[in-house]
Write a protein that holds these residues in place. Structure first.
Motif: not given
Lengths: 251, 330, 94
Positions: C1-4, B302-303, A31-33, B309-310
Motif C-alpha cells: 500500500m505504501s508503494n502507490e 479483488q482479483k 487490468a492491474p491498474i 500487484e506484481w
C-alpha cells in the motif's frame, strides 16, 4: 495454395488483429491498474478497427456479397488464418504483454513495408494502420523493458512468458506460397528481410529487459494455413455465440 | 444514484447567524455559487461527505465496468464490439477522474481502493444485477446511463471545483453512452420475434433497479438537506426519479415495449406519470451485500487488484532503479 | 500500500497556438510513463497535440487566503482590458 493470394493475405492480417483484439479486450475491467486498463483498451480498439479494414477487403475480394462481420463471425477454426502467437491464451498480464510485444515487433515492419505495396488496396489499409502499430510497439517495448528489468517477480513472470511464447514467433517470418506469390508481385515484403529486422529488434529489447531468449528446437507453425492450437476454438465459440445462435438476425 | 446512500456528517442545518465566521463565509460563498477549491477552508463535514460521495461515485464507475464488460467478447458485430469496449473504457476513465477529484481532499486512491475491496465502501446497487443477454447491454445503456446522466448533469454545477470539473468532462464523454444503448434496443425491437422478446425481457428486469438508482424516497433520505445546502446534491431523489420516469416511458412506447408497471398512469394534474411502489426491501438487501452479483463483482475487483500487484510493484521498482542510476551517473 | 504510484498533474495543448491547459491528474511510476498514460487517458478523443506532466507534490500554489492581495491589484488596472476604452462607432473595428 487455393484461390487469390491477396484474399488469403487479407484474412491473415485481419484475423491476427481480430484474435489479438478479442483476447486483449477481455482485460477491460480487470487490468492491474486503471491507467493500464484504459491504455490496453486503446490497443484493443485499434486492433478491432484494423481487423475490420482487412476483413472488409477480404469480403470484397471474395465477391459473395458478404460483410466483414460475416467473415469474422461465421467461419470455423480451420478457416481462420491468424498466426499461432496471437491465439495463445491471455495468461497472466505478463503473458498478455509479451504476446503483444512479440506481435508488434513483427506487425510494425510489416505494415511499414506494406504501405509501399504495389497492391493499392493493401497499401491503403497499411497506411491507415501503421501509425497505430508504431504506438503499440513503442508501448509494449517500454513495458517489456521496465518489467523485465523491474524486480525479481516481474522479471520471472516476463521470462516465463517469453519462454512460453517464443516458439510461436518463427511462423511470423516463415514464408509459404501465399507470401511468395505476393512478394513476386511486390505486393508484400520479403519475409527474410522482416525476419532479420525482427531478430535484431527483439534481441536488442530483450537484452535491455535482462531477459533470455529460450532455446527452441522447433518453431510451431500452422496458423497461417488453418492448423491452430486448441485455444482458438474456445475463443471463437465465445466470440461467435450470438451470430451462431440467431442466424440471419441483425444487431 | 451512483452515490446512493451518502451519509452526510453535518449535524443538522444551521442558520447563517448560528455559524462561526469561517463557516458563515464558506456558506455565503456557496450561496453565491462561488466554487470551493481544495486548499480553501471547509467544514470537516463537507470534506468527509464529499470524499464519501465522490469515492462512491468512482467505485460505481469501476464496478460498473463489470456487468457490461462481460459482453465485450460476445458482442455480435465488430462495430458493436468496438463501441462497447470504448464505452466500458470510458467508465474506467470516469472512475479515474473521480478518484483524482477525491484525492484533492486528502485521501489516496489506494486508500479508496482498500475501502472498496474490503466491502467498507458502497457502490451503486444497480451493478449487482446480472447481464444475461445482449439486450441487457442495450437496457443498461438506455436506462442505467440515462438515469446516471440525469443525476450527473446537475452535479456539473456542484460547489466543489474538482468534482464539478470532473463531472463536466464525464458528461461530455458520456453523451454517446445512452444513445448507443437505445440504438441497440431499437434494432432488437425491430428485429426477429426472439430479439424483441429479448428486449422486453431486459426492460422487465432493469426497469425497477433503474428506479432504485436514485436512492431512497426523500422522506427517508435524512442526509439530503445538508448536502443540498452545501450544493453537493442538487436535486432530491424523488425529483430526479420522477423526471426519469417521465422521460423514459415515451421512449419505451416508441420501441413498442411495455414498462413492467401496472400502476403506471399519466397524471394530467401533476403533468407527469404516477408509478407503482418500489420494492425497497430488495434495494436494502443489495446495499447490505445480498444482491445476486455482489460477491462476483467484488470478487472480480479483488482479483484484478491482487493479480496486478506484481505489475504495479515491478514498474515502481524499475523507476526507482533508473532514478538511482541517473543520480549515480551524475 | 505504501508503494502507490505518485500522482501527476496533466496539462494538454489542445491545438497548435494555444496554451497548455490543466486537464486532470493520474498515477504513474515516473515522468515518461505519466506522459504515456496521459496520452491514453486524456486524449482518447484526439484532444491534444502536446502533453506536459508535473509531479503533483512539486506544484507550488498561492495560499487561498492571499487571493485578495495577490489578485486585487490587477483588478484595479482596468485599463488593461479593451472594454475600458470607449471608441466611437464611426471609427470602425479596433
Amino acid at each position: 495454395m487455393t484461390g487469390d493470394p491477396v484474399f488469403e493475405f487479407a484474412l491473415r492480417m485481419g484475423d491476427n488483429c481480430l484474435v489479438l483484439g478479442q483476447s486483449n479486450s477481455a482485460w477491460c475491467g480487470h487490468a492491474p491498474i486503471l491507467e493500464e486498463d484504459i491504455a490496453l483498451a486503446n490497443v484493443s480498439l485499434d486492433l478491432i478497427g484494423q481487423a475490420k479494414l482487412w476483413l472488409s477487403l477480404a469480403a470484397e475480394l471474395q465477391g459473395e456479397d458478404k460483410s466483414a462481420d460475416d467473415i469474422a463471425f461465421l467461419r470455423d477454426v480451420r478457416e481462420f488464418r491468424n498466426c499461432l502467437l496471437v491465439e495463445q491464451p491471455n495468461g497472466d498480464y505478463a503473458q498478455t504483454l509479451m504476446r503483444q510485444f512479440l506481435f508488434d515487433a513483427w506487425h510494425l515492419p510489416m505494415l511499414t513495408a506494406l504501405v509501399r505495396s504495389t497492391n493499392v488496396r493493401i497499401s491503403e489499409v497499411a497506411e491507415k494502420s501503421v501509425k497505430e502499430a508504431a504506438y503499440h510497439l513503442e508501448r509494449s517495448t517500454d513495458l517489456v523493458i521496465r518489467l523485465g528489468d523491474g524486480n525479481d517477480e516481474s522479471r520471472d513472470r516476463m521470462q516465463s512468458a517469453l519462454k512460453a511464447l517464443w516458439r510461436f514467433t518463427g511462423e511470423l517470418t516463415t514464408p509459404d506460397d501465399v507470401d511468395q506469390a505476393l512478394q513476386e508481385d511486390q505486393a508484400a515484403p520479403d519475409l527474410d528481410e522482416i525476419a532479420a529486422h525482427y531478430e535484431q529488434y527483439t534481441q536488442r529489447v530483450l537484452r535491455e529487459a535482462t531477459l533470455v531468449i529460450p532455446d527452441v528446437s522447433g518453431m510451431q507453425i500452422g496458423g497461417k494455413s488453418g492448423l491452430h492450437t486448441e485455444g482458438l476454438g474456445f475463443l471463437l465459440a465465445e466470440m461467435q455465440s450470438l451470430q451462431r445462435m440467431y442466424p440471419g438476425a441483425s444487431w | 444514484m451512483y452515490a446512493q446512500e451518502v451519509k452526510s456528517t453535518g449535524k443538522g442545518l444551521k442558520t447563517l447567524e448560528e455559524m462561526d465566521p469561517e463557516e458563515r463565509a464558506f456558506q455565503e460563498k456557496i450561496d453565491a455559487n462561488i466554487k470551493i477549491e481544495p486548499k480553501e477552508w471547509m467544514p470537516e463535514g463537507y470534506r468527509k461527505t464529499l470524499i464519501r460521495q465522490i469515492s462512491q461515485h468512482a467505485h460505481s464507475e469501476i464496478v460498473g465496468q463489470l456487468p457490461e464488460g462481460n459482453w465485450i467478447t460476445r458482442a455480435p458485430t465488430l462495430d458493436r464490439k468496438a463501441i462497447l469496449l470504448a464505452k466500458v473504457q470510458d467508465e474506467a476513465g470516469h472512475g479515474l477522474y473521480l478518484y483524482c477529484a477525491a484525492e484533492t481532499l486528502g485521501i489516496s486512491r489506494d486508500q479508496m481502493t482498500e475501502q472498496l475491496l474490503s466491502g467498507k465502501a458502497k457502490y451503486s446497487s444497480i451493478f449487482n444485477y446480472p447481464t444475461l443477454t445482449w439486450a441487457d447491454i442495450g437496457a443498461i445503456g438506455w436506462l442505467v446511463d440515462g438515469a446516471a446522466i440525469m443525476n450527473q448533469v446537475p452535479i456539473q454545477r456542484c460547489s466543489f471545483g474538482p468534482y464539478s470539473r470532473a463531472m463536466i468532462r464525464v458528461c461530455k464523454e458520456e453523451s454517446f453512452h445512452q444513445r448507443q444503448g437505445y440504438d441497440i434496443m431499437m434494432v432488437l425491437a425491430k428485429g426477429t420475434p426472439e430479439q424483441k422478446e429479448m428486449a422486453q425481457d431486459a426492460l422487465n428486469r432493469w426497469w425497477w433497479p433503474s428506479l432504485m438508482m436514485f436512492g431512497p424516497p426523500d422522506a427517508e433520505s435524512v442526509h439530503s438537506v445538508q448536502s443540498m445546502a452545501w450544493k453537493i446534491k442538487m436535486n432530491t431523489n424523488d425529483e430526479l426519479r420522477q423526471k426519469f420516469v417521465d422521460q423514459t416511458v415515451p421512449q419505451a412506447e416508441y420501441l413498442g415495449l411495455k414498462v413492467p408497471d401496472d400502476d403506471l398512469k399519466w397524471n394530467e394534474e401533476k403533468d407527469g406519470y404516477d408509478f407503482g411502489e418500489i420494492d425497497w426491501g430488495e434495494f436494502y438487501e443489495i446495499l447490505k451485500g445480498n444482491g445476486p452479483c455482489n460477491k462476483e463483482r467484488l470478487g472480480a475487483r479483488q482479483k484484478a487488484w491482487s493479480d496486478g500487484e506484481w505489475f504495479r510493484e515491478g514498474l515502481m521498482a524499475y523507476s526507482k532503479k533508473r532514478k538511482a542510476r541517473k543520480v549515480a551517473a551524475e | 500500500m505504501s508503494n502507490e504510484w505518485p500522482l501527476w498533474e496533466v496539462f494538454i495543448r489542445g491545438q497548435h497556438g494555444l496554451s497548455h491547459r490543466h486537464v486532470g491528474s493520474l498515477h504513474a511510476p515516473d515522468a515518461e510513463m505519466a506522459v504515456n498514460n496521459a496520452r491514453d487517458v486524456y486524449t482518447r478523443r484526439n484532444e491534444g497535440v502536446s502533453i506536459w506532466v508535473v509531479p503533483a507534490n512539486e506544484i507550488t500554489a498561492s495560499a487561498p487566503g492571499e487571493k485578495g492581495p495577490l489578485f486585487e491589484p490587477a483588478n484595479s488596472k482596468v485599463y488593461r482590458h479593451p472594454t475600458f476604452f470607449n471608441i466611437p462607432k464611426e471609427v470602425g473595428q479596433m
